[in-house]
Design an enzyme around this catalytic site. Structure first.
Site, PDB file in Angstrom:
ATOM      1  CG  ASP A 177     -10.273  11.023  -4.280  1.00 50.85           C
ATOM      2  OD1 ASP A 177     -10.300   9.973  -4.944  1.00 50.85           O
ATOM      3  OD2 ASP A 177     -10.776  12.088  -4.676  1.00 50.85           O
ATOM      4  CG  ASP A 178      -8.954   6.184  -5.542  1.00 48.46           C
ATOM      5  OD1 ASP A 178      -9.209   5.159  -4.875  1.00 48.46           O
ATOM      6  OD2 ASP A 178      -9.767   6.699  -6.322  1.00 48.46           O
ATOM      7  N   GLY A 214      13.786   1.738  -2.707  1.00 47.10           N
ATOM      8  CA  GLY A 214      12.652   1.523  -1.830  1.00 47.10           C
ATOM      9  C   GLY A 214      13.102   1.260  -0.414  1.00 47.10           C
ATOM     10  CG  HIS A 215      12.205   1.084   4.065  1.00 53.31           C
ATOM     11  ND1 HIS A 215      13.445   1.362   4.560  1.00 53.31           N
ATOM     12  CD2 HIS A 215      11.451   0.684   5.129  1.00 53.31           C
ATOM     13  CE1 HIS A 215      13.463   1.157   5.873  1.00 53.31           C
ATOM     14  NE2 HIS A 215      12.253   0.740   6.240  1.00 53.31           N
ATOM     15  CG  ASP A 237      -4.344   4.006  -5.028  1.00 55.74           C
ATOM     16  OD1 ASP A 237      -5.489   3.587  -5.269  1.00 55.74           O
ATOM     17  OD2 ASP A 237      -3.699   3.682  -4.025  1.00 55.74           O
ATOM     18  CB  CYS A 260      -7.314  -4.967  -1.416  1.00 52.21           C
ATOM     19  SG  CYS A 260      -6.095  -4.052  -2.396  1.00 52.21           S
TER      20      CYS A 260
END
Length: 333
Positions: A51-52, A140-141, A92, A15
């Site tokens: 917000d998350d 997914g991708h 999150d 992060c």
């Protein structure tokens, strides 16, 4: 496979590679303040307060929680990187008081540089944590990219009457932190030296599920998770959104073993320094040493929850107080 230094293929790590908060807010400024519904259901939480996750109340009375999170390698071990990224993405949903239901993988991989077997290990780590969380992981991708990145888009469910939001804080409520800080400086040291810090991996892969459940049981309505913007950055956002000031006790904040030593050795990411620069105009930090402030602004990856309320077994690190007239949102003592 574990001899490959994955962190050496990324300009940042975890992060800490986020776009700086001030720049990000400027970019999304024109996307906030939606005045009319653009789809089914009612948008309860959007971009306005950063917000998350997004929350939409459906006609049947429940709410869906949606988020996406991905980043460059934070550790060299591919399986651990997958676990960390998955726990971080799921966080999150937990931070909003929700339960993750289904996730999809987001993978960017330099296929001509790093073996696909390493990518498989990353995905296997993500699957392990999704299973631990009881969250479906389906597809997914992926893209061919010069820099490896991994994460998830996650959808969860929540009770719209029992959300945990960053704009619901009120003066007089204590602040609780559920994981120690120091992940950022330890990860920076790992990237620079190859030293492995099991305590950091353990903290990053710990799900925030139990903390979220405890917060809901305690009636908590305000909170966030502590990730790339550091404790000071996320606390500033919470206080600003809630219209209060946050008073933080620096001595009460817990740290992982080795964090102070890593700081003293100079392993501070650029993201952490940008976090501190961003909050300085809104912070009263008289008497607090610069090194202490850098630790409080340390860019966390898959950090804990910061909630307005008391949770058993976790330290109270401050409290919310009435908003100051001078615009200060953070008082650190």
């Amino acid at each position: 496979m574990t001899t490959t230094r994955l962190t050496q293929y990324a300009h940042g790590g975890g992060c800490a590679c986020k776009i700086p908060p001030g720049e990000l807010e400027a970019v999304v400024a024109g996307l906030t303040g939606e005045s009319a519904p653009a789809g089914p259901g009612e948008l309860l939480v959007g971009l306005d307060d950063g917000d998350d996750a997004a929350v939409v109340r459906l006609a049947g009375g429940s709410a869906i929680v949606a988020t996406a999170d991905f980043f460059t390698p934070v550790v060299d071990d591919p399986y651990d990187w997958g676990r960390v990224a998955a726990a971080n993405a799921l966080s999150d949903v937990y931070a909003m008081g929700g339960t993750p239901v289904v996730a999809v993988n987001l993978l960017a991989w330099p296929r001509d540089v790093l073996p696909m077997e390493l990518a498989a290990e990353v995905l296997r780590g993500g699957l392990a944590v999704a299973r631990e969380a009881g969250c479906h992981l389906a597809g997914g991708h992926s893209v061919d990219d010069p820099e490896p990145k991994y994460g998830m888009a996650v959808t969860g469910l929540a009770d719209p009457h029992r959300l945990i939001r960053n704009d619901a804080g009120t003066a007089g409520i204590p602040l609780t932190l559920t994981k120690p800080l120091g992940i950022g400086v330890l990860n920076s040291r790992h990237k620079a030296t190859g030293e492995v810090f099991p305590q950091a991996v353990a903290a990053m892969t710990e799900l925030n599920r139990a903390a979220s459940q405890d917060a809901l049981a305690a009636g908590v309505v305000c909170g966030t998770d502590v990730t790339g913007f550091g404790l000071l950055g996320h606390l500033h956002k919470l206080a600003r959104a809630s219209g209060v000031t946050a008073r933080l006790s620096a001595a009460a904040v817990p740290y992982l073993d080795g964090a102070r030593e890593a700081l003293a050795a100079g392993y501070v990411s650029g993201g952490s320094r940008r976090n501190l620069a961003w909050v300085r105009p809104y912070a009263d930090t008289s008497g607090i040493a610069e090194d202490e402030l850098l630790l409080l602004a340390d860019a966390q990856t898959s950090g804990g929850l910061l909630v307005a309320g008391e949770l058993p077994g976790h330290p109270v690190v401050g409290e919310l107080i009435p908003a100051r007239a001078d615009g200060v949102t953070l008082v650190v003592r």
